[in-house]
Design an enzyme around this catalytic site. Structure first.
Site, PDB file in Angstrom:
ATOM      1  CB  ALA A  63      35.324  38.410  30.969  1.00 35.83           C
ATOM      2  CB  CYS A  64      31.076  39.769  34.415  1.00 36.76           C
ATOM      3  SG  CYS A  64      30.677  40.840  33.025  1.00 36.76           S
ATOM      4  CB  THR A  65      34.626  39.867  38.680  1.00 33.40           C
ATOM      5  OG1 THR A  65      35.581  39.026  38.016  1.00 33.40           O
ATOM      6  CG2 THR A  65      34.830  39.766  40.190  1.00 33.40           C
TER       7      THR A  65
END
Length: 378
Positions: free
Chosen positions: A128-130
């Site tokens: 999920a990280c950006t």
């Protein structure tokens, strides 16, 4: 010039504070000139009980709780042996354990949690990280990240910003979870910024072998060491491309000068790829979520294209700390096409940082997902 910088920082802060429910986490100073076993005493006094309560809730999760007692026993011994972390960092962990009343093994698990869980067969793999690093038309490098994970309630409650000082000056600033000396979001002022995203590749047993048998230090501890002891963007990228790791990952690095931006895609042993900014070739930004940039994003997890649309709509002329925050805050996407919002229900905090300008640094815990501008969906 100074007045303009202050005005810009205030304007950016105003627009960021306008996000529904977002708030700045507590901020503390840790003095690197103090004995390592006592550097965190004041933070532990203020935040220790909350930190332990929330992390123990995480460790009691049904998916991982059966592994926790063995992990605490094994990693506690590893901490004492000085293999997980460098000597001074291990001393910080021991000091935090003393000040909070925690078992040192618990803190070792906290510090090595990523290495324990990041693999394709992990019971708790997560995507999920950006991460974004971009260059404005004036040559400024900006770095943004959303940190997304499960246990949002617990991790949001213990998010902290820590300014690490040496010789009376702030050397670097990091975002941590609680009274925890290791991290995966940080900026060394005047030099570089770094963030890290999960890459689920390989087998969990390989991570454990490298961590416990081969004796490779934990990844977040590696990041702490680089930020503390490395003085240039080039050295940082070179280190992250070559160092042996206990778990794979994506490491996003932004510098302080034009052209200094890179995404290092890592296996445990070496780099799969190092992607760099190349403004002359049109690559004025790099975007990393949790997938190799040369491969398509995962099914119904395409955060890459919403981010690219937002950046293209902004353009290098419009890029600044405030507009990059808006890019990180996109929530309206084409779900029917498999897209997922960069700002989503698992986003714990967002950070915008610029190694060349401390006044633009901002971290906010994301408590409300207010929709971004319609112009970012085309």
């Amino acid at each position: 010039r100074c007045a303009w910088a202050i005005a810009a920082a205030l304007a950016a802060a105003f627009s960021i504070d306008g996000a529904l429910g977002d708030y700045a986490p507590p901020r503390y100073t840790v003095d690197l000139d103090v004995d390592p076993e006592h550097r965190w005493d004041h933070v532990a006094a203020a935040e220790g009980a909350k930190f332990l309560r929330n992390f123990r809730t995480i460790l009691a999760s049904p998916k991982i709780q059966k592994y926790v007692p063995a992990a605490i026993a094994i990693l506690g011994a590893e901490l004492e042996a000085g293999r997980l972390f460098p000597a001074k960092l291990a001393a910080e962990f021991r000091g935090i354990a003393r000040a909070t009343g925690a078992d040192p093994g618990e803190l070792a698990v906290v510090g090595a949690l990523y290495d324990l869980l990041a693999s394709e067969d992990s019971p708790f793999s997560f995507k999920a990280c950006t991460g974004v690093v971009a260059q404005s038309s004036s040559g400024e490098i900006l770095h943004g990240r959303n940190l997304d994970y499960s246990f949002r309630e617990q991790l949001s409650a213990i998010t902290l910003v820590i300014d690490f000082t040496h010789g009376g000056k702030t050397l670097f600033t990091a975002v941590t979870f609680g009274v925890n000396p290791v991290f995966n979001t940080a900026v060394r002022w005047g030099s570089f910024s770094v963030s890290h995203n999960e890459r689920d590749q390989g087998k969990l047993i390989e991570n454990l072998w490298d961590l416990l048998v081969v004796g490779r230090p934990a990844l977040f501890g590696r990041i702490r060491s680089v930020v503390e002891h490395t003085a240039s963007f080039g050295e940082a990228v070179d280190f992250f491309a070559k160092v042996k790791l206990a778990a794979p990952g994506y490491i996003i690095v932004g510098g302080a000068r034009p052209g200094e931006g890179a995404v290092v895609t890592r296996n445990r042993d070496d780099a799969v790829d190092v992607q760099r900014l190349d403004v002359a070739a049109g690559a004025w930004y790099l975007v990393e979520t949790n997938y190799d940039h040369m491969a398509p994003p995962g099914d119904r997890d395409d955060r890459r294209h919403p981010l690219k649309r937002a950046l293209n709509a902004t353009g290098p002329d419009g890029l600044n700390a405030s507009s990059l925050w808006s890019v990180l805050s996109v929530t309206r996407v084409h779900e029917e096409a498999g897209e997922r919002a960069p700002l989503n229900n698992e986003t714990i905090y967002s950070t915008v940082m610029q190694a060349s300008d401390p006044t633009t640094f901002v971290t906010k815990v994301r408590e409300g997902n207010r929709p971004a501008s319609d112009e970012f969906v085309v």
